[in-house]
Structure formats: structure tokens, C-alpha cells
Design a protein around this motif. Structure first.
Motif, PDB file in Angstrom:
ATOM      1  N   GLY A  62       0.970  -1.205  -0.084  1.00 52.68           N
ATOM      2  CA  GLY A  62      -0.165  -0.024   0.009  1.00 52.68           C
ATOM      3  C   GLY A  62       0.959   1.147   0.078  1.00 52.68           C
ATOM      4  N   GLY A 118       1.058   4.361  -3.146  1.00 54.71           N
ATOM      5  CA  GLY A 118       0.783   5.824  -2.693  1.00 54.71           C
ATOM      6  C   GLY A 118       2.209   6.652  -2.791  1.00 54.71           C
ATOM      7  N   THR A 158      -1.327   0.820  -8.372  1.00 52.80           N
ATOM      8  CA  THR A 158      -2.380   1.370  -7.603  1.00 52.80           C
ATOM      9  C   THR A 158      -2.651   0.359  -6.275  1.00 52.80           C
ATOM     10  N   TRP A 159      -3.133   0.863  -5.251  1.00 57.13           N
ATOM     11  CA  TRP A 159      -3.412   0.093  -4.124  1.00 57.13           C
ATOM     12  C   TRP A 159      -4.485  -0.799  -4.600  1.00 57.13           C
ATOM     13  N   VAL A 160      -5.560  -0.518  -5.532  1.00 53.99           N
ATOM     14  CA  VAL A 160      -6.374  -1.806  -5.871  1.00 53.99           C
ATOM     15  C   VAL A 160      -5.810  -2.786  -6.579  1.00 53.99           C
ATOM     16  N   LEU A 188      -4.031  -4.978  -3.970  1.00 53.65           N
ATOM     17  CA  LEU A 188      -5.102  -5.657  -3.365  1.00 53.65           C
ATOM     18  C   LEU A 188      -5.592  -6.798  -4.098  1.00 53.65           C
ATOM     19  N   THR A 239      -7.456  -6.011   2.489  1.00 52.84           N
ATOM     20  CA  THR A 239      -7.678  -4.540   2.424  1.00 52.84           C
ATOM     21  C   THR A 239      -7.536  -3.718   3.496  1.00 52.84           C
ATOM     22  N   TYR A 270      -4.740  -1.216   2.260  1.00 54.88           N
ATOM     23  CA  TYR A 270      -5.162   0.325   2.164  1.00 54.88           C
ATOM     24  C   TYR A 270      -4.712   1.137   3.199  1.00 54.88           C
ATOM     25  N   PHE A 329      -1.628   2.328   2.209  1.00 56.81           N
ATOM     26  CA  PHE A 329      -1.718   3.456   1.238  1.00 56.81           C
ATOM     27  C   PHE A 329      -1.828   4.723   2.015  1.00 56.81           C
ATOM     28  N   VAL A 330      -2.756   4.686   3.134  1.00 54.81           N
ATOM     29  CA  VAL A 330      -3.490   5.780   3.636  1.00 54.81           C
ATOM     30  C   VAL A 330      -2.316   6.584   4.777  1.00 54.81           C
ATOM     31  N   TRP A 339       3.451   3.435   7.743  1.00 56.55           N
ATOM     32  CA  TRP A 339       2.817   2.235   7.799  1.00 56.55           C
ATOM     33  C   TRP A 339       3.040   1.201   8.703  1.00 56.55           C
TER      34      TRP A 339
END
Length: 226
Positions: A60, A64, A71-73, A76, A172, A176, A179-180, A185
Motif C-alpha cells: 500500500g 501511494g 495502484t493500491w487496488v 489488493l 484490504t 489500504y 496506502f493511507v 505504515w
């Protein structure tokens, strides 16, 4: 052509901010991109000492970063695919061992008798699908739960469905979350670490209770015979 991550930020002590496993994971993500996340998670399923609590947040974080190549998607999706494939490989190992061979092996363990094994198998056959679902979100048991599912020949497609659902939730949260949180992290790793300690403590307590219970039961049987 795949983009590469920015150079690792040195830690205060002169080492990598990600640690040895983190460096290894990042190097694979650099080389393979999002599929590398899936490969790492597949390895984590087969070799539990490789912690998903580091790999997933790093995926993640990578997604980012300005130089991230996925991408994070995407991370995932590949992570969940790796989880399911790894689970099916261990399911296959359990199916290869089979019920009779597994029971025979377990019966050699000290303080374990056939009645205990039969009760455990009966419980798993009754609650197995939900055990697989919840087990995919519990450290230590995430990988191991696939083996008894294979031993008891749980419906392969239902096993896959519950494995997918549990893995998707776990992945997830960490992908995620990484990522956030970005550079923070490691917070996820610390929280997962405490969760793992709780699980280990619960398992140790259960084992101690089982041993004490079996000893007391054996003494009672000896007294009744005497």
C-alpha cells in the motif's frame, strides 16, 4: 516499462527503514510490479515466518508513493489472488495426507487420544467453513487452517469462496492502511504484532488447560481402578 520505487530512506541507525524482509519485498515489487505483491503473499502462505503484516502495508505504501508502478487496488487484487492460490496449495497437501493418515499421525502425540481427535474433526466438519473464513484473518492460523480443510475434503469451491472473502478483508485492511498511512505504515505492523501476541497467549493457555485436564482425568481413572 515498470517504474521503480524511490531509494529506501536510511534509518537513524544507518540501516534500512524497512528492515531486511522489507528490503527484499520492495526489491521484488520493484522488479515485478503488482504481480510481485501476489508472489510475495503466495510465499507468505506457504512459509508463515514471512509476515504479511509487513508485505501488505508496504504494498500500500508503494502504491501511494510518487514513483509507484501500481495502484493500491491492483496490489489488493494480486495479494488476494496470491492468498487464494497459496491456500489451495496447502489444501492440496491436506488432501494428499488424507483423513486416516492424519488421524494416525495425531494419535502418536503425547496426551492425545482418539476420542479427542474425533471430537475435533466433528467440530471442524460442523463449523469448518466459518473457521476458514475467520482463520484467514488470524495470525499463525492464516495458512495452517487450509490443511485440515484439505484433510477433510471440504468442498473445494466453498473453501475457495470463504478463503477469498476472509483474505480480501485482511488484505484490504493492510494494503489500504499502508496506502493511507504512508511513511507511518509500521503502525499496522505494530498493531498486528500485538494481535499475534494475544493469539499466542490464548493458544498457550489452551494447551496448558488441555494438559492439566488430561493429567487430572488420568489420575481420576487410576483412582477409580484402584
Amino acid at each position: 516499462m515498470l517504474k521503480t520505487l524511490a531509494p529506501l530512506t536510511p534509518a537513524a541507525d544507518g540501516g534500512s527503514a524497512f528492515g531486511a524482509i522489507g528490503d527484499w519485498a520492495v526489491s521484488i515489487m520493484n522488479f515485478l510490479g503488482a504481480p510481485g505483491v501476489g508472489l510475495l503473499v503466495l510465499f507468505e502462505n506457504l512459509f508463515p515466518p514471512i509476515p504479511s503484516e509487513i508485505i501488505l502495508p508496504l504494498a500500500g505504501f508503494t502504491a501511494g508513493s510518487p514513483d509507484g508502478s501500481f495502484t493500491w487496488v491492483e496490489a489488493l487484487i494480486w495479494a488476494t489472488a496470491g492468498s487464494v492460490i497459496g491456500a489451495y496449495l496447502l489444501y492440496g497437501l491436506g488432501a494428499w495426507l488424507g483423513h486416516d493418515r492424519t488421524v494416525k499421525l495425531l494419535s502418536y502425540l503425547p496426551l492425545v487420544d482418539r476420542e479427542d481427535i474425533d471430537k475435533t474433526i466433528a467440530w471442524f466438519n460442523k463449523h469448518g467453513y466459518w473457521t476458514v473464513f475467520v482463520g484467514r484473518m488470524v495470525p499463525i492460523f492464516r495458512s495452517l487452517i487450509s490443511i485440515p480443510a484439505g484433510v477433510e475434503r471440504m468442498s473445494w469451491w466453498r473453501f475457495g469462496l470463504f478463503t477469498f472473502a476472509g483474505s480480501a478483508i485482511w488484505n484490504t485492511i493492510f494494503v489500504y492502511g499502508g496506502f493511507v498511512l504512508g511513511n507511518n505504515w509500521q503502525v499496522l505492523e505494530e498493531v498486528a504484532g500485538w494481535f499475534q501476541y494475544i493469539v499466542i497467549a490464548a493458544v498457550v493457555a489452551l494447551v496448558i488447560w488441555y494438559i492439566v485436564h488430561k493429567i487430572i482425568k488420568a489420575r481420576r481413572e487410576q483412582r477409580s481402578k484402584g
